[in-house]
Design a protein around this motif. Sequence first.
Motif, PDB file in Angstrom:
ATOM      1  N   GLN A 181       0.848  -1.185   0.000  1.00 28.56           N
ATOM      2  CA  GLN A 181       0.000   0.000   0.000  1.00 28.56           C
ATOM      3  C   GLN A 181       0.883   1.234   0.000  1.00 28.56           C
ATOM      4  O   GLN A 181       2.035   1.183   0.411  1.00 28.56           O
ATOM      5  CB  GLN A 181      -0.940   0.004   1.209  1.00 28.56           C
ATOM      6  N   ARG A 183       0.558   5.791   0.334  1.00 29.86           N
ATOM      7  CA  ARG A 183      -0.291   6.764   1.006  1.00 29.86           C
ATOM      8  C   ARG A 183       0.208   8.166   0.675  1.00 29.86           C
ATOM      9  O   ARG A 183       1.402   8.387   0.534  1.00 29.86           O
ATOM     10  CB  ARG A 183      -0.142   6.507   2.513  1.00 29.86           C
ATOM     11  N   VAL A 209      -6.071  12.117   3.136  1.00 26.57           N
ATOM     12  CA  VAL A 209      -5.138  10.987   3.124  1.00 26.57           C
ATOM     13  C   VAL A 209      -5.646   9.975   2.095  1.00 26.57           C
ATOM     14  O   VAL A 209      -6.718   9.399   2.268  1.00 26.57           O
ATOM     15  CB  VAL A 209      -5.037  10.322   4.510  1.00 26.57           C
ATOM     16  N   THR A 211      -5.050   6.450   0.212  1.00 25.89           N
ATOM     17  CA  THR A 211      -4.312   5.193   0.362  1.00 25.89           C
ATOM     18  C   THR A 211      -4.667   4.267  -0.798  1.00 25.89           C
ATOM     19  O   THR A 211      -5.839   4.114  -1.131  1.00 25.89           O
ATOM     20  CB  THR A 211      -4.670   4.495   1.684  1.00 25.89           C
TER      21      THR A 211
END
Lengths: 254, 254
Positions: A181, A183, A209, A211
Amino acid sequence: MGTTQLETVPEPKYWHLKTVLSEALDQDFAVGEVLPNERELAARFGVARATLRQALEQLELEGRLQRRRGVGTTVAPPRVGVAVRDAQHGWPGEATDGWQLVNATETVPAAAIAKLLGTGSDQAVHTVRRTRVTQGQAVAAELLYVPAASVPGLSALDAPSGPARARAILRELGHLVLEGQDRSVELGSARADDAKELDRLPGAPVLLVTTRYFTAAGTAAVSVATYRADTCRLTFGDSGDVQITHDTAEPVAS
Amino acid sequence: MGTTQLETVPEPKYWHLKTVLSEALDQDFAVGEVLPNERELAARFGVARATLRQALEQLELEGRLQRRRGVGTTVAPPRVGVAVRDAQHGWPGEATDGWQLVNATETVPAAAIAKLLGTGSDQAVHTVRRTRVTQGQAVAAELLYVPAASVPGLSALDAPSGPARARAILRELGHLVLEGQDRSVELGSARADDAKELDRLPGAPVLLVTTRYFTAAGTAAVSVATYRADTCRLTFGDSGDVQITHDTAEPVAS
């Protein structure tokens, strides 16, 4: 608070005023205390209303003041540290991560999101809405976008909407092997629906944010979380020693 | 750009105008193009100047518009992804991390920093200033605070100031065993000195990244990096697979 008259200074007047006000807040005001009104403050510091308003806006950006309709301007408590899940964590919803499921729908995401997902510009995707509550206050609203291709096991017979549907989508997502992942954090302004959930006005400054969750097949899901910028400080713990903190009084590492 | 008159809508007028303007930017304007002036725009959309200004402010928060003195309002390029060092990295300055040393002084840090460092409220600490340049543009300014106790090997005979002094401080810091670090991101307003370095006005919205570096003895150093919020998106890569990207066109993980 003194009656300091501002002297001529090379920096913008509102900036100097902000510094003076900031010190006054430290010394003469308690958290939650209501400030005198703008007219009174402007007179006290010998500045124009416009200058005062600019300085107050600065202090709001810095999280020192809160301006609320019907209450006025109050001294803000220190920002709350809110831990952002790091790569040690798995899929959203896997563990107790402080998020509450609100509902699930199907929507055509904004072009930027569709690009991240690699979906067509008219293609609807599962959209799970969650909120995050810390110390009794909603601090973030999230939209999690999941293309149908990522959750082939999801049946039309599963709950068609609401939290149960959201739970079914997260359950199916949890069956995939999460490869990684990434971000990003940026400044944004609150969308009308998020603003309402966060008890802010549309357009209030927020921290966005974004992700991306990857499987071997590519991007399986994208989350966009909108955090209140006035009350939140996002914390990123030491890798391998993650904690969900509500403040940063103690170091994360020993 | 059309001549859309705004209909009565339940959401604030400026918010609806923002949405309309945003679509117009997508369709009718190129990056870098200068927008018509406020009077003309207000007339075109049938709104008051104050409403228009609020909508423009929103678009500036979202990174869609840039307002510069003497130039006017231009369509902003997409934000630049700027990778924030993660816990896989060591001390500041250890590797090529995109930061340039500016100078080093001794200052008494603000109370909040002194608290993080565990130093006394009147105690001066080494203060290294660095800047980060990406694609020819200064994107961040950093102050790194290092108490004298963290760098006992630093001699008064070392370069007394300037980049050479800064290099000596980082060299000494690099001799310590780094046990961990943590990091927080919050909204702030640019201090006068940082604003100058970042080509912004004092008080412009910025993203403040505070990093604490820990040794077994406690907090050895604290860095406060001020990133331009208008042009930057902070990226946090997958742990163990960090890259310094300038955009996020490609996933970090394979």
